[in-house]
Design a protein around this motif. Structure first.
Motif, PDB file in Angstrom:
ATOM      1  N   ASP A   1     -13.665   8.273  -0.138  1.00  0.00           N
ATOM      2  CA  ASP A   1     -13.145   6.956  -0.403  1.00  0.00           C
ATOM      3  C   ASP A   1     -13.561   6.460  -1.627  1.00  0.00           C
ATOM      4  OD1 ASP A   1     -12.684   7.232   2.544  1.00  0.00           O
ATOM      5  OD2 ASP A   1     -14.317   6.271   3.083  1.00  0.00           O
TER       6      ASP A   1
ATOM      7  N   LYS B   1      -4.892   7.273   1.883  1.00  0.00           N
ATOM      8  CA  LYS B   1      -5.715   6.852   2.880  1.00  0.00           C
ATOM      9  C   LYS B   1      -5.389   7.847   4.339  1.00  0.00           C
ATOM     10  CE  LYS B   1      -7.417   2.522   1.205  1.00  0.00           C
ATOM     11  NZ  LYS B   1      -7.502   1.179   1.572  1.00  0.00           N
TER      12      LYS B   1
ATOM     13  N   GLU C   1      -7.283  10.669   6.025  1.00  0.00           N
ATOM     14  CA  GLU C   1      -7.716  10.388   7.392  1.00  0.00           C
ATOM     15  C   GLU C   1      -7.492  11.880   8.166  1.00  0.00           C
ATOM     16  OE1 GLU C   1      -9.547   8.946  10.497  1.00  0.00           O
ATOM     17  OE2 GLU C   1      -9.431   7.954   8.592  1.00  0.00           O
TER      18      GLU C   1
END
Length: 429
Positions: A47, A283, A287
């Motif tokens: 992240d 992202k 994920e």
């Protein structure tokens, strides 16, 4: 009567049972704490490495590979894209910031990234010493690179072609270190950052050198054909909108930040459908990666829980056997005035001593394991990672251990509560 001393003697009364109880409990605690720490550290590292990047644009191929190569820098790129196409995309009003990056060389396994001055801002990187790269052949080192290579301000070095630490030939151009970044525990720590012009100049010089050697072996017809190709190439360097573009300038990818959510929903699809480039959402791709790795994390966690249950059963059996084997001694203590509560405390103290020792050993094992895993990651991927283990996670694991030990103690003290002193002392069945 000193209950603590009696409990301590009982602790060593059956060393084999005590050892097995401590061993299984400490292994389960080490697995629980270790997998939680690894999972949180990896997620935070990924992240943090995203910075302000909403989209990555590169050559067609695997979206996940594009993200891993351009954002985390742990994979090979899918290819190059023309810088002219990227510049046209950068003028899109929906894009707030677009940072081009280009790479293909390394120094002792650390990637050399050609980019703009906006790249360090993606990671809030600040200079520890020196200055930013302003001219071609000037570089700024991530702190991990500086520590591992020993390079300092003013040193020069030669880059190697390719991304592997060995096997690539060295370029003739010397790169000069002009700055070192402060530690960020992000991907920029293991990068060598320079301007786009450096990457282009290094490879242009390499191509000129190779072309010069090739000309010595070409005949007159090949030279004439080569000249015709150059003429055609020069004619093609004028784009459709009438603006001249330098031929041969390519980049690996473009790191994009959007102005609003609408852009996030529309721009990637437009790029994928109407251009020869590929747009990937970091992202979303990470994920998906979490979903794959999450299966292994959950499996190890359930194994740790299973070992925890087994260890608590072992503790329960150990305490129960202690009570049954020393029933006569306990009955004798009761006859001399010891209360049932004191007997219960004696068993509880022994159970909690096992839990405390096992928890301490489990913590040490987990931290040693994490240390060696992180050292392996740093050796293989050239990346330092910050240890992420919150106190509430340790408290949650400790709470589960205490609960299981309390249940074990409650089962083990049953013979004490139902003790018939007269029958035990008279050896009646």
């Amino acid at each position: 009567m000193n209950i603590w001393k009696i409990s301590l003697r009982n602790f060593w009364y059956k060393p084999l049972y005590t050892f097995l109880a401590i061993l299984t409990l400490s292994v389960s605690i080490a697995l629980l704490l270790g997998i939680q720490q690894l999972d949180r550290s990896f997620k935070n590292q990924m992240d943090n490495s995203l910075g302000d990047i909403d989209m990555v644009v590169g050559a067609k191929g695997s979206p996940l590979q594009l993200v891993l190569a351009s954002v985390l820098h742990v994979d090979n790129p899918t290819g190059n894209i023309p810088f002219g196409d990227a510049k046209r995309l950068m003028r899109n009003p929906m894009i707030e910031k677009a940072v081009p990056i280009s790479y293909g060389d390394n120094y002792k396994g650390y990637r050399i990234i050609g980019t703009t001055k906006d790249f360090p801002m993606l990671y809030n990187a600040r200079l520890k010493e020196g200055r930013f790269a302003e001219e071609s052949m000037e570089v700024v080192l991530g702190v991990t690179v500086a520590e591992a290579t020993g390079l300092t301000i003013g040193d020069t070095f030669q880059s190697s072609h390719g991304l592997a630490e060995t096997g690539g030939h060295e370029h003739e151009d010397l790169l000069k270190v002009v700055g070192i970044y402060e530690p960020t525990y992000q991907v920029i720590d293991r990068l060598i950052v320079t301007g786009l012009e450096t990457i282009w100049d290094v490879h242009d010089h390499e191509e000129e050198h190779n072309d010069g050697e090739a000309e010595n072996h070409e005949n007159h017809e090949e030279e004439q054909h080569h000249d015709e190709d150059e003429t055609q190439i020069m004619e093609n360097t004028v784009s459709k909108d009438g603006h001249e573009e330098e031929h041969g300038q390519e980049i690996t990818s473009l790191l994009v930040s959007f102005r609003n959510l609408v852009a996030l929903l529309t721009v990637p699809r437009t790029i994928n459908e109407n251009t020869k480039m590929q747009a990937a959402l970091p992202k979303f791709e990470l994920e998906r990666l979490y979903q794959f790795t999450g299966v292994g994390v959950k499996t190890i966690t359930w194994i740790a829980f299973a070992i925890l249950v087994i260890s608590c059963i072992t503790i329960c059996i150990s305490l129960y056997r202690m009570v049954r084997d020393r029933a006569f001694d306990l009955a004798l203590m009761r006859s001399y005035g010891a209360s049932t509560l004191q007997m219960v405390k004696m068993v509880a103290y022994e159970g909690f001593m096992i839990a405390i020792v096992a928890f301490a050993i489990g913590m040490v094992i987990s931290q040693l394991g994490i240390y060696f895993i992180f050292e392996m990651i740093q050796s293989q991927y050239k990346q330092k990672m910050a240890l992420q283990l919150e106190f509430r996670e340790v408290l949650r694991t400790g709470g589960m251990v205490v609960l299981m030990v309390v249940l074990s103690i409650m089962f083990a003290i049953y013979p004490i509560v139902k003790m018939n002193i007269s029958k035990i002392l008279s050896h009646e069945k």
